[in-house]
Motif scaffolding. Structure first.
Motif, mmCIF file in Angstrom:
data_model
loop_
_atom_site.group_PDB
_atom_site.id
_atom_site.type_symbol
_atom_site.label_atom_id
_atom_site.label_comp_id
_atom_site.label_asym_id
_atom_site.label_seq_id
_atom_site.Cartn_x
_atom_site.Cartn_y
_atom_site.Cartn_z
ATOM 1 N N VAL A 69 -1.120 11.724 -10.205
ATOM 2 C CA VAL A 69 -0.342 12.681 -10.976
ATOM 3 C C VAL A 69 1.114 12.226 -11.060
ATOM 4 C CG1 VAL A 69 0.484 15.073 -11.093
ATOM 5 C CG2 VAL A 69 -1.833 14.587 -10.256
ATOM 6 N N ALA A 70 1.670 12.311 -12.259
ATOM 7 C CA ALA A 70 3.113 12.141 -12.448
ATOM 8 C C ALA A 70 3.728 13.537 -12.476
ATOM 9 C CB ALA A 70 3.401 11.414 -13.752
ATOM 10 N N LYS A 78 -2.538 11.873 -5.443
ATOM 11 C CA LYS A 78 -1.492 10.868 -5.258
ATOM 12 C C LYS A 78 -0.393 11.175 -6.280
ATOM 13 C CE LYS A 78 -0.705 5.863 -5.256
ATOM 14 N NZ LYS A 78 -1.330 4.527 -5.490
ATOM 15 N N VAL A 79 0.813 11.508 -5.787
ATOM 16 C CA VAL A 79 1.857 12.047 -6.654
ATOM 17 C C VAL A 79 3.077 11.130 -6.680
ATOM 18 C CG1 VAL A 79 3.306 14.044 -7.164
ATOM 19 C CG2 VAL A 79 1.085 14.371 -6.037
ATOM 20 N N ARG A 139 4.311 11.517 3.635
ATOM 21 C CA ARG A 139 2.879 11.625 3.342
ATOM 22 C C ARG A 139 2.425 10.643 2.266
ATOM 23 N NH1 ARG A 139 3.345 18.156 3.020
ATOM 24 N NH2 ARG A 139 3.160 18.592 5.262
ATOM 25 N N GLY A 140 3.303 9.757 1.835
ATOM 26 C CA GLY A 140 2.927 8.735 0.863
ATOM 27 C C GLY A 140 3.375 8.994 -0.550
ATOM 28 N N GLY A 141 4.097 10.088 -0.780
ATOM 29 C CA GLY A 141 4.604 10.367 -2.111
ATOM 30 C C GLY A 141 5.701 9.397 -2.515
ATOM 31 N N GLN A 191 0.333 7.406 -15.380
ATOM 32 C CA GLN A 191 -0.599 8.457 -14.994
ATOM 33 C C GLN A 191 -1.101 9.225 -16.215
ATOM 34 O OE1 GLN A 191 2.452 8.010 -13.720
ATOM 35 N NE2 GLN A 191 2.263 7.740 -11.502
ATOM 36 N N LYS A 192 -2.349 9.695 -16.132
ATOM 37 C CA LYS A 192 -2.957 10.447 -17.227
ATOM 38 C C LYS A 192 -2.645 11.942 -17.159
ATOM 39 C CE LYS A 192 -5.148 7.086 -19.326
ATOM 40 N NZ LYS A 192 -4.794 6.704 -20.725
#
Length: 383
Positions: free
Chosen positions: A116-117, A138-139, A273-275, A293-294
């Motif tokens: 996600v964007a 995943k953001v 958290r990986g953002g 991102q879609k």
């Protein structure tokens, strides 16, 4: 009777006799029956605010992203991309951020994608990104700036879930149902943050007026809706229950958000958290189409109105003046023409709400007016 029990009983009787003797020597009412004693104790819990122009350390103007029909919460297609809108909260962005973020998350879940964007890095964007992470997405946040250089950093920071949230005449029953859902979710989420470095705290709030308002003005402020059963309700105080020289005083407990630490805490957790955060200004729909991102979640606030040509969105400016922190002052107060809010980073004075104003230059005359109004109120306090 053994010696030990005898001396224990004798000691108790002696203590009681001594107490009665002392009380008989005291003139006036007994302490536990002195009602004014407890009232005066209450006064000491409401310390006076120190007010002078030389205590002002900064002045700012923030722009609330007001949308006539309320925050936009919907999904639409832009070419091959799915856009989930979450913007236009007016003065309620801080309070509704987790609730509308949850509604945006539910819309994202209806798509088949896991990357996600997210556009925007204010309180709404950060909350929405965090909730998406918690659901396994995943953001990447795309933003032209990060805290403290965002509009959310210029807010007052109190629980006010319907402050300028929409035009009352334009609100539909469907919107009010969404608002109630968002308010309940946000309130529960805020309670989970209590005790975490004071990013969210509870404190007393007073509304003080020289004259009692009419029936149509008793709610005060710019609250559009009210949902009972969450935060404590307002309670009117009698003249013996407060130190103010006013005919109308009421009090409630309310939440305060310590904005700098709050935003840093949640943005840091998002990245741990990986953002990812990428500095990129979105100016046109083509900029969105160029993202990899879609699925794109739009939390841009006022910027969204320009990119998506939303004619309902316009700014309501709000000026704040920050005083040097005063440790003993731990309450919020509003009166006719001015208010102040206590936070860890200072005591904020305010009172403006100018529609369709893009001007972010502080007006010193406004600040001086607030100082004067609040100074007079403090001077007339008892105790």
């Amino acid at each position: 009777m053994n010696r030990r029990n005898f001396f224990l009983k004798a000691g108790v009787v002696g203590a009681l006799a001594a107490t009665e003797g002392l009380q008989s020597c005291v003139t006036g009412p007994k302490l536990y029956g002195d009602k004014s004693f407890y009232i005066n104790r209450g006064f000491t819990a409401i310390p006076k605010l120190k007010l002078s122009s030389d205590r002002i350390i900064k002045e700012t103007v923030g722009l609330r992203p007001f949308r006539i029909s309320g925050p936009r919460m919907e999904k639409e297609m832009l070419g091959s991309k799915t856009i989930v809108h979450n913007y236009g909260h007016g003065g309620s962005g801080w309070s509704l951020s987790w609730g509308t973020g949850n509604q945006a998350r539910e819309l994202v879940k209806t798509t088949p994608y896991k990357e996600v964007a997210l556009l925007g890095c204010g309180t709404v964007g950060i909350a929405t990104a965090t909730l998406l992470q918690e659901s396994g997405f995943k953001v990447t946040i795309y933003t032209k700036d990060v805290p403290p250089n965002v509009t959310s950093n210029l807010a007052t920071g109190t629980w006010s879930p319907s402050s300028r949230v929409c035009d009352r005449e334009s609100a539909t029953p469907e919107f009010e149902a969404r608002w109630q859902d968002a308010t309940r979710f946000s309130f529960r989420r805020m309670q989970m943050m209590l005790g975490m470095n004071d990013i969210v705290a509870w404190g007393d709030e007073y509304q003080v007026r020289k004259n009692a308002p009419s029936g149509t003005r008793r709610a005060g402020g710019s609250e559009v809706f009210h949902l009972k059963g969450l935060a404590p309700e307002w309670r009117e105080l009698g003249k013996k229950d407060h130190p103010f020289n006013a005919d109308y005083v009421r009090r409630r407990s309310n939440m305060i958000f310590n904005i700098p630490s709050y935003l840093n805490f949640h943005l840091n957790n998002f990245m741990i958290r990986g953002g990812k955060v990428e500095i990129k200004e979105i100016k046109t729909p083509e900029d969105i189409d160029a993202l990899e991102q879609k699925v794109v979640v739009n939390c841009m606030g006022l910027g969204a109105g320009q990119v998506f040509n939303d004619k309902e969105v316009f700014p309501i400016s709000g000026q704040l003046a920050c005083l040097v922190p005063q440790t003993e002052v731990n309450y919020k107060l509003a009166t006719d023409g001015a208010y102040f809010i206590t936070r860890k980073d200072g005591i904020y004075l305010g009172g403006t709400g100018k529609e369709n104003s893009w001007d972010t230059n502080p007006d010193r005359a406004e600040t001086e007016k607030w100082v004067s109004i609040l100074s007079d109120l403090m001077k007339e306090m008892k105790g």
